[in-house]
Write a protein that holds these residues in place. Structure first.
Motif, PDB file in Angstrom:
ATOM      1  N   GLU A  91     -50.521   4.671 -47.629  1.00 33.43           N
ATOM      2  CA  GLU A  91     -49.911   3.842 -48.510  1.00 33.43           C
ATOM      3  C   GLU A  91     -50.672   3.117 -49.387  1.00 33.43           C
ATOM      4  N   LEU A  92     -52.128   2.734 -48.839  1.00 28.33           N
ATOM      5  CA  LEU A  92     -53.040   2.260 -49.915  1.00 28.33           C
ATOM      6  C   LEU A  92     -53.437   3.160 -50.768  1.00 28.33           C
ATOM      7  N   ALA A  93     -53.948   4.396 -50.247  1.00 32.58           N
ATOM      8  CA  ALA A  93     -54.369   5.258 -51.058  1.00 32.58           C
ATOM      9  C   ALA A  93     -53.627   5.653 -52.338  1.00 32.58           C
ATOM     10  N   LYS A  94     -52.356   5.808 -52.071  1.00 32.26           N
ATOM     11  CA  LYS A  94     -51.183   5.942 -53.264  1.00 32.26           C
ATOM     12  C   LYS A  94     -51.167   5.065 -53.977  1.00 32.26           C
ATOM     13  N   LYS A  95     -51.248   3.665 -53.633  1.00 31.11           N
ATOM     14  CA  LYS A  95     -51.579   2.473 -54.759  1.00 31.11           C
ATOM     15  C   LYS A  95     -52.769   2.715 -55.638  1.00 31.11           C
ATOM     16  N   VAL A  96     -53.690   3.025 -55.008  1.00 35.44           N
ATOM     17  CA  VAL A  96     -55.017   3.209 -55.768  1.00 35.44           C
ATOM     18  C   VAL A  96     -54.912   4.314 -56.795  1.00 35.44           C
ATOM     19  N   ILE A  97     -54.464   5.465 -56.341  1.00 35.96           N
ATOM     20  CA  ILE A  97     -54.156   6.498 -57.411  1.00 35.96           C
ATOM     21  C   ILE A  97     -53.279   6.315 -58.392  1.00 35.96           C
ATOM     22  N   ARG A  98     -52.271   5.424 -57.973  1.00 37.80           N
ATOM     23  CA  ARG A  98     -51.392   4.767 -59.100  1.00 37.80           C
ATOM     24  C   ARG A  98     -51.883   3.701 -60.093  1.00 37.80           C
ATOM     25  N   ASN A  99     -53.024   3.328 -59.819  1.00 43.21           N
ATOM     26  CA  ASN A  99     -53.630   2.426 -60.473  1.00 43.21           C
ATOM     27  C   ASN A  99     -53.033   1.126 -60.465  1.00 43.21           C
ATOM     28  N   GLU A 100     -52.439   0.849 -59.416  1.00 45.00           N
ATOM     29  CA  GLU A 100     -51.726  -0.404 -59.182  1.00 45.00           C
ATOM     30  C   GLU A 100     -52.946  -1.631 -58.833  1.00 45.00           C
ATOM     31  N   GLU A 101     -52.561  -2.863 -59.459  1.00 46.04           N
ATOM     32  CA  GLU A 101     -53.608  -3.894 -58.881  1.00 46.04           C
ATOM     33  C   GLU A 101     -53.414  -4.299 -57.702  1.00 46.04           C
ATOM     34  N   ILE A 102     -54.702  -4.174 -56.954  1.00 47.87           N
ATOM     35  CA  ILE A 102     -54.959  -4.382 -55.634  1.00 47.87           C
ATOM     36  C   ILE A 102     -55.999  -5.554 -55.427  1.00 47.87           C
ATOM     37  N   PHE A 103     -55.745  -6.477 -54.493  1.00 45.96           N
ATOM     38  CA  PHE A 103     -56.540  -7.443 -54.112  1.00 45.96           C
ATOM     39  C   PHE A 103     -56.952  -7.185 -52.687  1.00 45.96           C
ATOM     40  N   ILE A 104     -58.299  -6.754 -52.438  1.00 40.45           N
ATOM     41  CA  ILE A 104     -58.571  -6.585 -50.930  1.00 40.45           C
ATOM     42  C   ILE A 104     -59.754  -7.561 -50.423  1.00 40.45           C
ATOM     43  N   LEU A 105     -59.620  -8.219 -49.286  1.00 42.65           N
ATOM     44  CA  LEU A 105     -60.651  -8.966 -48.512  1.00 42.65           C
ATOM     45  C   LEU A 105     -61.198  -8.099 -47.762  1.00 42.65           C
ATOM     46  N   ASP A 106     -62.566  -7.631 -47.906  1.00 41.79           N
ATOM     47  CA  ASP A 106     -63.516  -6.839 -46.749  1.00 41.79           C
ATOM     48  C   ASP A 106     -64.061  -7.773 -45.978  1.00 41.79           C
ATOM     49  N   ALA A 107     -63.702  -7.767 -44.488  1.00 39.32           N
ATOM     50  CA  ALA A 107     -64.247  -8.647 -43.591  1.00 39.32           C
ATOM     51  C   ALA A 107     -65.477  -7.970 -42.783  1.00 39.32           C
ATOM     52  N   ARG A 108     -66.171  -6.973 -43.273  1.00 36.61           N
ATOM     53  CA  ARG A 108     -67.269  -6.538 -42.548  1.00 36.61           C
ATOM     54  C   ARG A 108     -68.350  -7.222 -42.955  1.00 36.61           C
ATOM     55  N   ASN A 109     -69.716  -6.796 -42.250  1.00 36.52           N
ATOM     56  CA  ASN A 109     -70.980  -7.308 -42.612  1.00 36.52           C
ATOM     57  C   ASN A 109     -71.186  -6.902 -44.161  1.00 36.52           C
ATOM     58  N   THR A 110     -71.919  -7.882 -44.872  1.00 38.19           N
ATOM     59  CA  THR A 110     -72.279  -7.595 -46.168  1.00 38.19           C
ATOM     60  C   THR A 110     -73.184  -6.461 -46.335  1.00 38.19           C
ATOM     61  N   GLU A 111     -73.908  -5.828 -45.450  1.00 41.38           N
ATOM     62  CA  GLU A 111     -74.754  -4.867 -45.519  1.00 41.38           C
ATOM     63  C   GLU A 111     -73.786  -3.582 -45.208  1.00 41.38           C
ATOM     64  N   ASP A 112     -72.835  -3.385 -44.702  1.00 44.52           N
ATOM     65  CA  ASP A 112     -72.175  -2.306 -44.658  1.00 44.52           C
ATOM     66  C   ASP A 112     -71.127  -2.360 -45.800  1.00 44.52           C
ATOM     67  N   PHE A 113     -70.833  -3.385 -46.447  1.00 44.27           N
ATOM     68  CA  PHE A 113     -70.026  -3.542 -47.764  1.00 44.27           C
ATOM     69  C   PHE A 113     -70.678  -2.997 -48.676  1.00 44.27           C
ATOM     70  N   ASP A 114     -72.055  -3.675 -49.078  1.00 48.62           N
ATOM     71  CA  ASP A 114     -72.791  -3.211 -50.284  1.00 48.62           C
ATOM     72  C   ASP A 114     -73.168  -1.831 -49.874  1.00 48.62           C
ATOM     73  N   ASP A 115     -72.993  -1.022 -48.851  1.00 48.71           N
ATOM     74  CA  ASP A 115     -73.330   0.297 -48.967  1.00 48.71           C
ATOM     75  C   ASP A 115     -71.931   1.270 -49.163  1.00 48.71           C
ATOM     76  N   TRP A 116     -70.945   0.628 -48.924  1.00 45.18           N
ATOM     77  CA  TRP A 116     -69.864   1.488 -49.111  1.00 45.18           C
ATOM     78  C   TRP A 116     -68.540   0.560 -48.989  1.00 45.18           C
ATOM     79  N   LYS A 117     -67.439   0.939 -50.033  1.00 43.53           N
ATOM     80  CA  LYS A 117     -66.229   0.027 -50.127  1.00 43.53           C
ATOM     81  C   LYS A 117     -65.093   0.897 -50.489  1.00 43.53           C
TER      82      LYS A 117
END
Length: 376
Positions: A12-38
């Motif tokens: 469901e999220l992928a379809k929203k991204v592909i449709r260019n919908e406005e999406i707000f995400i809070l990523d709760a992983r460690n900053t190192e993992d977030f900086d590598d890939w998000k």
């Protein structure tokens, strides 16, 4: 978890991204993992606050959360995001979702997109692995099908095969992959179809395969697939022309970049091959051919329908990697201007050779992270 906390699937999220919908995400992983890939998207706003900073409540992020938009929370596997989403919901926010399965599920999702009709009859489908930037293909014609650069998750492919009532007759890999585990041999064996691999990439493989050589043609229904030897990313890299309409370039040419020649430790040796493929072999092809690569680097390369495709004539005008006049400058760029090696790339190569047989969880861990097959 509170019953009030809602969830959303990665599909469901992928379809929203592909449709260019406005999406707000809070990523709760460690900053190192977030900086590598998000998660990325043209209209994705994403912030990173590690889960452990929110154990006592959401006060550290209260000024960063939107009041009038849905909030999607993600973590590595889906557990921590449920806790954080519950905290946000209990603070009075109504439209809060935990993303099921976290970044592991995001890494494995395939989104099928119909690229177009084939002039000889049939269709071509692109499967977008949006969390990794991997692209794979199904050519369908007159009840027969060919897969190219298959990922290891087979469910989505099989669903389309069943829906279209297709008999799988050919499975190809453009090269021995180093950034993701191929599902080509597995799906070929399951459907009793031959699995084709360039022999110069297969000198160390431990299983039986069918060789694909320069100039070979294969009929899939009413459609012809022609192989073109195109080394440079690997020594065996092979492209495929489908019905004189599409050019599947593997990891040699992307929409906004070119392939890196160093994943087998042969950068200096393979630079000349890469330049010859891009500047001679490809330039001799019809400019109307539509390039379908095996990867993309940025969501900005995605078309409005979610596909990754562009005419090769356009790429010769717009892609910087195809417009470097000096041999010396080209060599410097493709040997010195490289991103880090893909995560676990040597283990992935050995898995694709059949030398090691990791379990499913090990495969997931090996593939975690972004693809890094291109020259920057």
């Amino acid at each position: 978890m509170s019953n009030e906390v809602k969830t959303i699937t990665v599909s469901e999220l992928a379809k929203k991204v592909i449709r260019n919908e406005e999406i707000f995400i809070l990523d709760a992983r460690n900053t190192e993992d977030f900086d590598d890939w998000k998660i990325e998207g043209n209209n994705v706003e994403i912030i990173n606050v590690p889960y452990f900073e929110l154990l006592e409540g959401i006060e550290p992020i209260i000024d960063k959360l939107p009041n009038n938009r849905a909030i999607y929370v993600i973590c590595a596997k889906g557990g921590s995001s449920e806790f954080v989403a519950e905290q946000i919901t209990e603070a009075g926010y109504e439209d809060v979702y935990s993303i099921e399965g976290g970044m592991k599920a995001w890494s494995e999702h395939l989104e099928p997109i119909k690229i177009g009709e084939l002039k000889s009859g049939g269709e071509i489908y692109q499967f977008v692995r949006i969390g990794k930037g991997c692209l794979s293909y199904l050519i369908v014609s007159n009840g027969e099908g060919a897969m190219i650069d298959t990922n290891r998750m087979l469910d989505t492919y099989e669903a389309v095969l069943q829906e279209e009532n297709v008999k799988l007759t050919h499975v190809f890999d453009t090269h021995l992959h180093a950034d993701h585990i191929s599902g080509g041999k597995k799906i070929a064996d399951k459907y009793n179809a031959p699995y084709y691999l360039p022999p110069r990439d297969a000198e160390e493989v431990t299983y039986e395969y069918s060789e694909i050589h320069d100039g070979d043609t294969h009929k899939v229904g009413d459609v012809t697939i022609k192989a073109i030897y195109s080394p440079g990313h690997t020594i065996g890299s092979t492209s495929f022309i489908v019905d004189d309409q599409y050019l599947l370039t593997g990891d040699i040419l992307f929409i906004d970049s070119i392939g890196r020649p160093d994943l087998a430790g042969k950068a200096e040796d393979w630079v000349s091959d890469l330049r010859n493929t891009l500047y001679k072999t490809y330039r001799e092809l019809a400019e109307q051919l539509i390039v379908l690569p095996a990867h993309y680097m940025s969501i900005k390369e995605m078309n409005n329908d979610g596909s990754i495709a562009k005419k090769i004539g356009t790429l010769f005008k717009q892609n910087h990697g195809l417009n470097i006049e000096s041999d010396h400058e080209f060599r410097k760029i493709v040997t010195e201007n490289l991103p880090p090696q893909p995560n676990s790339y040597q283990e992935i190569r050995e898995t694709n050779m059949g030398k090691i047989i990791p379990d499913e969880e090990q495969k997931r861990e090996m593939e975690i992270g972004p693809n890094r097959c291109a020259v920057r």
